[in-house]
Design a protein around this motif. Structure first.
Motif, short mmCIF file in Angstrom:
data_model
loop_
_atom_site.label_atom_id
_atom_site.label_comp_id
_atom_site.label_asym_id
_atom_site.label_seq_id
_atom_site.Cartn_x
_atom_site.Cartn_y
_atom_site.Cartn_z
N THR A 294 0.85 -1.23 0.20
CA THR A 294 -0.03 0.02 -0.12
C THR A 294 1.03 1.09 -0.01
O THR A 294 1.83 1.14 0.38
CB THR A 294 -0.88 0.16 1.16
OG1 THR A 294 -0.04 0.18 2.51
CG2 THR A 294 -2.05 -1.17 1.47
N THR A 325 -3.41 2.93 1.01
CA THR A 325 -4.09 2.41 0.01
C THR A 325 -3.44 1.79 -1.01
O THR A 325 -2.50 1.84 -1.37
CB THR A 325 -5.36 3.36 -0.56
OG1 THR A 325 -6.11 2.47 -1.43
CG2 THR A 325 -4.56 4.35 -1.32
N ASP A 377 -9.26 1.20 2.01
CA ASP A 377 -9.37 -0.10 1.60
C ASP A 377 -10.06 -0.81 2.63
O ASP A 377 -10.73 -2.13 2.28
CB ASP A 377 -7.85 -0.89 1.74
CG ASP A 377 -7.12 -0.26 0.65
OD1 ASP A 377 -7.56 0.77 -0.26
OD2 ASP A 377 -5.80 -0.59 0.53
#
Length: 432
Positions: A294, A325, A377
């Motif tokens: 991420t 994310t 997420d």
């Protein structure tokens, strides 16, 4: 690392073989197109007369054309010049065949880039006669089993540093030996620019320390070299120059991923440039998910040509923080916010380059989340993240852009899938 026995020690102490494919991209194009063989040719990264050549065939060199020469200037220097569009997927496939051929003769120790690798010599391979015979077998094997246009140069030396240096001393089809028992005499004539890792800025720092040639570099102490470089890299280079190896630099996990594209003339409008930027960010998102990472920062870089009397920037580099994310839709939203910030400065025709990136990478789940906010997420359960993963699966199975986010009309086939100096694209890069 194995040491040669006294019976095998011939004084040369050849412990490393370094191989470089000569004018690799241009040679691949000549191999794939027999009618181009023996003719001046360059490869460009994008359909633009203002970009620079990323490879130049040896037939183009007498005209003064080199890697980096602007395409429009190269055409003036050589009216019959062939200009080929880069095909990264083809170059990666040929690279794999070449590495497999080298591995038939000696194990590949490390792939340095798409056109070079190093191999450690062991046992009787370290005797000069055997090392030379091995090098010639590798060169002949590549030509016979991969392609007759794929010429290579090889360096043999006691250290990886010197083997790479030797490799660049004679091209094309070169074989250069730097022997331990002839150092430093065999390299004293070489300018500092010959050595890998000594660029123009480092030469300035060395000059400030009183070092302007190989003799001065050789006479430095290891500690002094470390001080001039302000890092252990100086000691590594000093050891390499003296025919000594260092432990390999530990591989670090990536701190960022990025993609960029030089815009062709027809793409230099704000609308089309934005489409390119979004497509590049889609690739970033797909790579994050494939790598299990991420990111927490999104960046946008634009080149807009020379700034005249009117307002505007030569370049724009913007970043914004995001909640950690790997969701393409969250990344695109951040990119759009950056785009809106710079959009008032756009002038059609000036945009020439677009680059995007995702930074502050960590493995999925490594970021500490807020007690009341699990981020975009949502611990891997967000609907948009699930959709991003579904698009990955469809494009992997049926081909790139089977399903795309937004229109892709007019975008280049290989957008974002370029071959960087130290990174060879994965097969997945061509469908993401």
């Amino acid at each position: 690392m194995d040491q040669a026995s006294p019976q095998q020690d011939d004084g040369a102490n050849l412990r490393w073989l370094f191989i470089d494919l000569n004018a690799f991209f241009a040679s691949v194009e000549q191999q794939m197109n027999p009618e181009w063989r023996g003719k001046p040719l360059i490869v460009r990264p994008a359909e633009s007369e203002y970009t620079g050549a990323i490879a130049a065939s040896y037939e183009s060199r007498p005209y003064g054309i080199r890697t980096g020469t602007r395409v429009s200037e190269a055409r003036q220097m050589c009216p019959d010049l062939i200009v080929a569009e880069a095909r990264p997927d083809v170059y990666v496939e040929v690279h794999k065949k070449i590495m497999a051929e080298i591995d038939r003769h000696v194990p590949v120790w490390k792939v340095g880039s798409i056109d070079e690798c190093s191999c450690e010599l062991i046992g009787s391979e370290r005797q000069e006669a055997n090392a030379v015979a091995l090098a010639r077998r590798i060169q002949a094997g590549i030509i016979k089993n991969v392609g007759e246009c794929l010429r290579s140069s090889i360096g043999l030396a006691p250290s990886r540093f010197l083997a790479k240096t030797a490799c660049g001393m004679k091209k094309p089809d070169g074989l250069t030996i730097l022997r331990a028992n002839e150092l430093p005499g065999s390299i004293l004539h070489l300018p500092l620019s010959t050595y890998p890792g000594i660029g123009s800025r480092m030469r300035e720092r060395l000059a400030a320390a009183g070092v302007t040639d190989t003799a001065g570099l050789w006479d430095m102490g290891a500690k002094q070299a470390r001080a001039v470089w302000n890092s252990i890299e100086g000691e590594r280079i000093w050891r390499g120059l003296h025919g000594l190896d260092s432990e390999p630099t530990p591989e670090k996990p990536p701190a960022s991923i990025s993609h960029s594209h030089v815009l062709a003339a027809q793409m230099r409008t704000p609308e089309k440039a934005r489409a390119v930027a979004r497509r590049l960010m889609v690739k970033c998102g797909a790579r994050l998910r494939r790598m299990g990472l991420t990111g927490a920062v999104v960046s946008l870089h634009l080149d807009m040509g020379p700034k005249g009397a009117r307002r505007g920037w030569d370049t724009a580099g913007l970043t914004c923080a995001v909640a950690p994310t790997q969701d393409t839709f969250a990344l695109l939203a951040a990119l759009d916010s950056l785009w809106r910030r710079v959009e008032p400065e756009f002038e059609a025709g000036r945009l020439s380059y677009v680059g995007v990136g995702v930074h502050k990478l960590k493995p999925s789940g490594a970021f500490e989340t807020d007690l009341f906010d699990s981020g975009p997420d949502q611990g891997g359960t967000a609907r948009s993240l699930k959709l991003s993963q579904a698009l990955d699966a469809l494009n992997r199975r049926y081909g790139k852009d089977t399903v795309s986010i937004g229109p892709n009309a007019g975008l280049p086939d290989y957008i974002g899938a370029k071959i960087a100096f130290t990174r060879i694209p994965d097969a997945e890069d061509f469908w993401e």
